[in-house]
Design a protein around this motif. Structure first.
Motif, PDB file in Angstrom:
ATOM      1  N   LEU A  78     -40.786  28.484  14.554  1.00  0.00           N
ATOM      2  CA  LEU A  78     -39.850  29.472  14.117  1.00  0.00           C
ATOM      3  C   LEU A  78     -40.225  30.628  14.679  1.00  0.00           C
ATOM      4  O   LEU A  78     -41.128  31.399  14.725  1.00  0.00           O
ATOM      5  N   THR A  79     -39.248  31.457  15.346  1.00  0.00           N
ATOM      6  CA  THR A  79     -39.811  32.632  16.222  1.00  0.00           C
ATOM      7  C   THR A  79     -38.702  33.763  15.928  1.00  0.00           C
ATOM      8  O   THR A  79     -37.453  33.778  15.530  1.00  0.00           O
ATOM      9  N   ALA A  80     -39.131  34.912  16.556  1.00  0.00           N
ATOM     10  CA  ALA A  80     -38.103  36.177  16.943  1.00  0.00           C
ATOM     11  C   ALA A  80     -37.435  36.044  17.763  1.00  0.00           C
ATOM     12  O   ALA A  80     -36.449  36.751  18.786  1.00  0.00           O
ATOM     13  N   ARG A  81     -38.808  35.711  18.633  1.00  0.00           N
ATOM     14  CA  ARG A  81     -37.650  35.435  20.533  1.00  0.00           C
ATOM     15  C   ARG A  81     -36.932  34.733  20.590  1.00  0.00           C
ATOM     16  O   ARG A  81     -36.637  33.458  20.518  1.00  0.00           O
ATOM     17  N   ARG A  82     -35.656  35.612  21.156  1.00  0.00           N
ATOM     18  CA  ARG A  82     -34.363  34.850  21.287  1.00  0.00           C
ATOM     19  C   ARG A  82     -34.059  34.727  22.591  1.00  0.00           C
ATOM     20  O   ARG A  82     -32.686  34.388  22.819  1.00  0.00           O
ATOM     21  N   GLN A  83     -35.106  35.184  23.759  1.00  0.00           N
ATOM     22  CA  GLN A  83     -34.072  34.922  25.491  1.00  0.00           C
ATOM     23  C   GLN A  83     -34.285  33.478  25.502  1.00  0.00           C
ATOM     24  O   GLN A  83     -34.846  32.552  25.129  1.00  0.00           O
ATOM     25  N   GLU A  84     -33.332  33.347  26.627  1.00  0.00           N
ATOM     26  CA  GLU A  84     -33.244  31.741  26.654  1.00  0.00           C
ATOM     27  C   GLU A  84     -34.721  31.328  27.253  1.00  0.00           C
ATOM     28  O   GLU A  84     -34.749  29.704  26.831  1.00  0.00           O
ATOM     29  N   ALA A  85     -35.808  31.407  28.843  1.00  0.00           N
ATOM     30  CA  ALA A  85     -36.636  31.302  28.572  1.00  0.00           C
ATOM     31  C   ALA A  85     -37.377  30.836  27.446  1.00  0.00           C
ATOM     32  O   ALA A  85     -38.559  30.412  28.178  1.00  0.00           O
ATOM     33  N   ASP A  86     -37.381  31.964  26.473  1.00  0.00           N
ATOM     34  CA  ASP A  86     -37.895  31.460  25.090  1.00  0.00           C
ATOM     35  C   ASP A  86     -37.903  30.425  24.915  1.00  0.00           C
ATOM     36  O   ASP A  86     -38.819  29.536  24.543  1.00  0.00           O
ATOM     37  N   LEU A  87     -37.031  30.578  24.788  1.00  0.00           N
ATOM     38  CA  LEU A  87     -36.147  28.997  23.921  1.00  0.00           C
ATOM     39  C   LEU A  87     -36.458  27.301  24.721  1.00  0.00           C
ATOM     40  O   LEU A  87     -37.202  26.377  24.661  1.00  0.00           O
ATOM     41  N   LEU A  88     -35.914  27.363  26.029  1.00  0.00           N
ATOM     42  CA  LEU A  88     -36.827  26.292  27.077  1.00  0.00           C
ATOM     43  C   LEU A  88     -37.880  26.291  27.121  1.00  0.00           C
ATOM     44  O   LEU A  88     -38.588  24.956  26.730  1.00  0.00           O
ATOM     45  N   ARG A  89     -38.515  27.484  27.279  1.00  0.00           N
ATOM     46  CA  ARG A  89     -39.819  26.924  27.299  1.00  0.00           C
ATOM     47  C   ARG A  89     -40.759  26.252  26.446  1.00  0.00           C
ATOM     48  O   ARG A  89     -41.623  25.372  26.049  1.00  0.00           O
ATOM     49  N   GLU A  92     -39.352  22.555  26.570  1.00  0.00           N
ATOM     50  CA  GLU A  92     -39.903  22.095  27.316  1.00  0.00           C
ATOM     51  C   GLU A  92     -41.672  21.662  26.572  1.00  0.00           C
ATOM     52  O   GLU A  92     -42.042  20.622  26.945  1.00  0.00           O
ATOM     53  N   LEU A  93     -42.541  21.772  25.973  1.00  0.00           N
ATOM     54  CA  LEU A  93     -43.693  22.143  25.240  1.00  0.00           C
ATOM     55  C   LEU A  93     -43.325  20.954  23.761  1.00  0.00           C
ATOM     56  O   LEU A  93     -44.665  20.525  23.830  1.00  0.00           O
ATOM     57  N   GLY A  94     -42.227  20.720  23.778  1.00  0.00           N
ATOM     58  CA  GLY A  94     -42.564  19.102  22.849  1.00  0.00           C
ATOM     59  C   GLY A  94     -41.676  20.252  21.705  1.00  0.00           C
ATOM     60  O   GLY A  94     -42.236  18.936  20.756  1.00  0.00           O
ATOM     61  N   ALA A  95     -41.336  21.185  21.364  1.00  0.00           N
ATOM     62  CA  ALA A  95     -40.464  22.065  20.010  1.00  0.00           C
ATOM     63  C   ALA A  95     -38.962  20.119  19.921  1.00  0.00           C
ATOM     64  O   ALA A  95     -38.463  20.171  20.541  1.00  0.00           O
ATOM     65  N   ASP A  96     -38.972  19.733  18.723  1.00  0.00           N
ATOM     66  CA  ASP A  96     -38.256  19.133  18.419  1.00  0.00           C
ATOM     67  C   ASP A  96     -36.699  20.233  17.244  1.00  0.00           C
ATOM     68  O   ASP A  96     -35.676  19.834  17.895  1.00  0.00           O
ATOM     69  N   ASP A  97     -36.748  21.347  17.363  1.00  0.00           N
ATOM     70  CA  ASP A  97     -35.514  22.098  17.358  1.00  0.00           C
ATOM     71  C   ASP A  97     -36.928  23.803  16.943  1.00  0.00           C
ATOM     72  O   ASP A  97     -38.064  23.938  17.218  1.00  0.00           O
ATOM     73  N   TYR A  98     -35.761  24.832  17.077  1.00  0.00           N
ATOM     74  CA  TYR A  98     -36.414  26.290  17.533  1.00  0.00           C
ATOM     75  C   TYR A  98     -35.209  26.912  16.798  1.00  0.00           C
ATOM     76  O   TYR A  98     -34.430  26.850  16.617  1.00  0.00           O
ATOM     77  N   VAL A  99     -35.873  27.841  16.233  1.00  0.00           N
ATOM     78  CA  VAL A  99     -35.172  28.611  14.993  1.00  0.00           C
ATOM     79  C   VAL A  99     -35.552  29.212  14.619  1.00  0.00           C
ATOM     80  O   VAL A  99     -36.796  29.799  14.712  1.00  0.00           O
ATOM     81  N   CYS A 100     -34.394  30.639  15.319  1.00  0.00           N
ATOM     82  CA  CYS A 100     -35.094  32.028  15.458  1.00  0.00           C
ATOM     83  C   CYS A 100     -34.464  33.095  13.928  1.00  0.00           C
ATOM     84  O   CYS A 100     -33.460  32.738  12.963  1.00  0.00           O
TER      85      CYS A 100
END
Length: 229
Positions: A78-89, A92-100
């Motif tokens: 869960l994050t406010a970071r919306r940049q593609e690089a943050d999502l990819l990171r 790559e570290l193993g998140a199952d999903d990413y919610v902004c």
């Protein structure tokens, strides 16, 4: 009912989500401190963790990386970071999903159901014979009893994807796996080879889509959840 660890700084920010998850029947433990969260994840892993990024003491991405070294427990960032690089990171570290943020608590609850359902499918698949066999000589692949005529690049991509069913592999990760010495190859080359690989998989097994696209991130090997092999 699932035991969920909710790691997010600020009681007000987490309150609406906490209420929604409790209404859905989950047992939710809220934690605001990164060090405390990591300790709970390592010593008493929940069934799923909702992990904020900007936390006191330990950054959420460090927590994610550390937890992944010892466990495959489901983790949704869960994050406010919306940049593609943050999502990819994150992936790559193993998140199952990413919610902004800002997010709807009902959306998060729906994503939790999806991740937990996928996790259950992976556990069931782990207890059944795998329908794909990568054997000798190198490059030989048998899917559901039939040989696949793959190129070397297709073989390397399939091997990288099928090692961990359900885990998202980024394009950069697949590029490194299949083109380790190709200095001028770009990530879109992966898409071309994945397309050709899908065609060959479909010829042998037309009833199942083995490789799923994750928009903006990469691909995931999607083993059947209910078929007996």
């Amino acid at each position: 009912m699932s035991r969920i660890l909710l790691v997010q700084e600020g009681h007000d920010a987490a309150l609406a989500l906490l209420d929604e998850l409790q209404r859905a029947g989950h047992d939710v433990e809220p934690v605001e401190d990164g060090a405390a969260a990591l300790h709970r994840m390592l010593t008493s892993p929940p069934e799923l963790t909702l992990l904020g990024i900007d936390l006191p003491q330990i950054d959420g991405l460090r927590i994610l990386e550390t937890a992944r070294n010892s466990s495959d427990q489901p983790i949704i960032v869960l994050t406010a970071r919306r940049q593609e690089a943050d999502l990819l990171r994150g992936f790559e570290l193993g998140a199952d999903d990413y919610v902004c943020t800002p997010y709807s608590p009902r959306e998060v609850a729906a994503r939790i159901r999806t991740v937990l359902r996928r996790r259950a499918q992976q556990l069931r698949a782990a207890n059944r014979p795998v329908p794909i066999a990568i054997g000798n000589p190198p490059g030989t692949v048998v899917l559901e009893g039939q040989a696949l005529p793959l190129t070397r690049r297709e073989f390397l991509l399939l091997r990288a994807l099928s090692r961990e069913p359900g885990r998202v592999c980024s394009r950069s990760e697949l590029l490194e796996a299949a083109f380790p010495y190709a200095l001028e190859t770009n990530e879109r080359t992966v898409d071309v080879h994945i397309k050709n690989l899908r065609k060959k998989l479909t010829v042998v097994s037309p009833a199942h889509r083995w490789i799923r696209s994750i928009y903006g991130v990469g691909f995931v090997w999607d083993a059947p959840a209910s078929a007996d092999h």
